[in-house]
Design a protein around this motif. Structure first.
Motif, PDB file in Angstrom:
ATOM      1  N   ALA A  99       0.818  -1.214   0.000  1.00  0.00           N
ATOM      2  CA  ALA A  99       0.000   0.000   0.000  1.00  0.00           C
ATOM      3  C   ALA A  99       0.851   1.262   0.000  1.00  0.00           C
ATOM      4  O   ALA A  99       1.842   1.368   0.741  1.00  0.00           O
ATOM      5  CB  ALA A  99      -0.917   0.001   1.208  1.00  0.00           C
ATOM      6  N   ALA A 100       0.460   2.207  -0.841  1.00  0.00           N
ATOM      7  CA  ALA A 100       1.061   3.539  -0.802  1.00  0.00           C
ATOM      8  C   ALA A 100       0.557   4.252   0.446  1.00  0.00           C
ATOM      9  O   ALA A 100      -0.500   3.937   0.993  1.00  0.00           O
ATOM     10  CB  ALA A 100       0.679   4.323  -2.051  1.00  0.00           C
ATOM     11  N   THR A 101       1.309   5.242   0.914  1.00  0.00           N
ATOM     12  CA  THR A 101       0.921   5.992   2.103  1.00  0.00           C
ATOM     13  C   THR A 101       0.490   7.403   1.714  1.00  0.00           C
ATOM     14  O   THR A 101       0.780   7.884   0.619  1.00  0.00           O
ATOM     15  CB  THR A 101       2.094   6.075   3.098  1.00  0.00           C
ATOM     16  N   GLY A 102      -0.231   8.051   2.649  1.00  0.00           N
ATOM     17  CA  GLY A 102      -0.641   9.435   2.434  1.00  0.00           C
ATOM     18  C   GLY A 102      -1.541   9.627   1.232  1.00  0.00           C
ATOM     19  O   GLY A 102      -1.516  10.684   0.596  1.00  0.00           O
ATOM     20  N   VAL A 103      -2.358   8.612   0.902  1.00  0.00           N
ATOM     21  CA  VAL A 103      -3.211   8.691  -0.292  1.00  0.00           C
ATOM     22  C   VAL A 103      -4.365   9.670  -0.050  1.00  0.00           C
ATOM     23  O   VAL A 103      -5.093   9.548   0.941  1.00  0.00           O
ATOM     24  CB  VAL A 103      -3.763   7.305  -0.673  1.00  0.00           C
TER      25      VAL A 103
END
Length: 275
Positions: free
Chosen positions: A148-152
């Motif tokens: 998962a990417a962060t700060g989406v």
């Protein structure tokens, strides 16, 4: 509510004959609109007759919030509840009974559409800001090779997603955007680029047991060893081209000097000579 009274013509005034009028069965003529999102929350106008004093309005058996009823019984305004996608019956219930159903269609969320990813590459350490442009992106999450990417964050129009890449291994990996409407894979994916290995060009001085200066490139995060023993006080300048430090103690003679960074290791040509 008081019972309606009918006065029979020709009889003395004040000689009432009360005849209670039974409540009429509610009838739905139309739903406006007759469709809406599966998430609910939209307003629906129910038009018909005998709708006064409705005790409940249900969509596929799920109660709706009644916001307004006109006293004549011609219309009701409700907030549609959430429901799985599909067509469901809507019924109104009051003291007169339950209406015949009118049909309402819940629409599944539209699937995400991805048009571009910027940038398309970055370091394996992650931490790169990215932007995805497309459509139907509300509620999106983003993964890079399953991580998962962060700060989406999704903009209010549901057309732009921003975030920060996670760490990954070198090479091209799939990027997937997932919303309540489904998933979409970014064409071309994302390429993780390994850090460039260090390059050591010169070491000054080449002899002694003193502070040293090492010049090269890609030296960010470097550590330095002399014959396997770590140098102390190592500092790399912001450009990643100069390393300074202090040589450790050693025995007389020439020894190998190795610079190590996240991108790999490099041996200084000529080594270092203890005297």
């Amino acid at each position: 509510m008081s019972t309606p009274v009918v006065q029979i013509p020709g009889l003395p005034a004040g000689f009432p004959f009360p005849f209670p009028f039974p409540p009429s069965t509610p009838t739905i003529g139309a739903l406006v609109p007759s469709f809406g999102p599966a998430s609910g929350g939209n307003l629906v106008l129910i038009v018909g007759s005998g709708l006064a004093n409705a005790s409940s309005v249900t969509f596929g058996g799920t109660p709706a919030s009644i916001l307004f009823q006109d006293p004549i019984g011609l219309l009701i305004i409700v907030t549609a509840p959430a429901h799985a996608a599909g067509t469901v019956p809507v019924v109104v219930t009051n003291a007169g009974g339950t209406s015949a159903p009118a049909m309402y269609t819940y629409l599944a969320p539209a699937g995400p559409v991805v048009r571009s990813l910027i940038p398309t590459s970055g370091p394996t350490t992650g931490g790169t800001q990215f932007t995805i442009v497309g459509a139907n992106l509300a509620g999106a999450s983003v993964t890079f090779n399953g991580v998962a990417a962060t700060g989406v964050v999704v903009d209010p129009t549901g057309t732009i997603v921003t975030g920060v890449t996670p760490a990954g291994t070198a090479g091209n990996v799939p990027v997937v955007v997932t919303t309540p409407g489904g998933s979409a894979t970014v064409a071309g994916g994302y390429t993780y680029v390994a850090p460039a290995p260090p390059v050591a060009l010169s070491l000054v001085p080449a002899t002694g047991g003193t502070p040293f200066v090492l010049v090269g490139s890609h030296l960010a995060g470097a550590s330095v060893t002399f014959n396997g023993v770590a140098a102390t006080g190592v500092v790399v300048d912001p450009t990643g081209t100069i390393v300074t430090g202090v040589t450790p103690a050693g025995t007389a003679g020439n020894v190998p000097v190795v610079v190590t960074t996240p991108g790999g290791s490099a041996t200084v040509a000529g080594g270092y000579t203890y005297v």
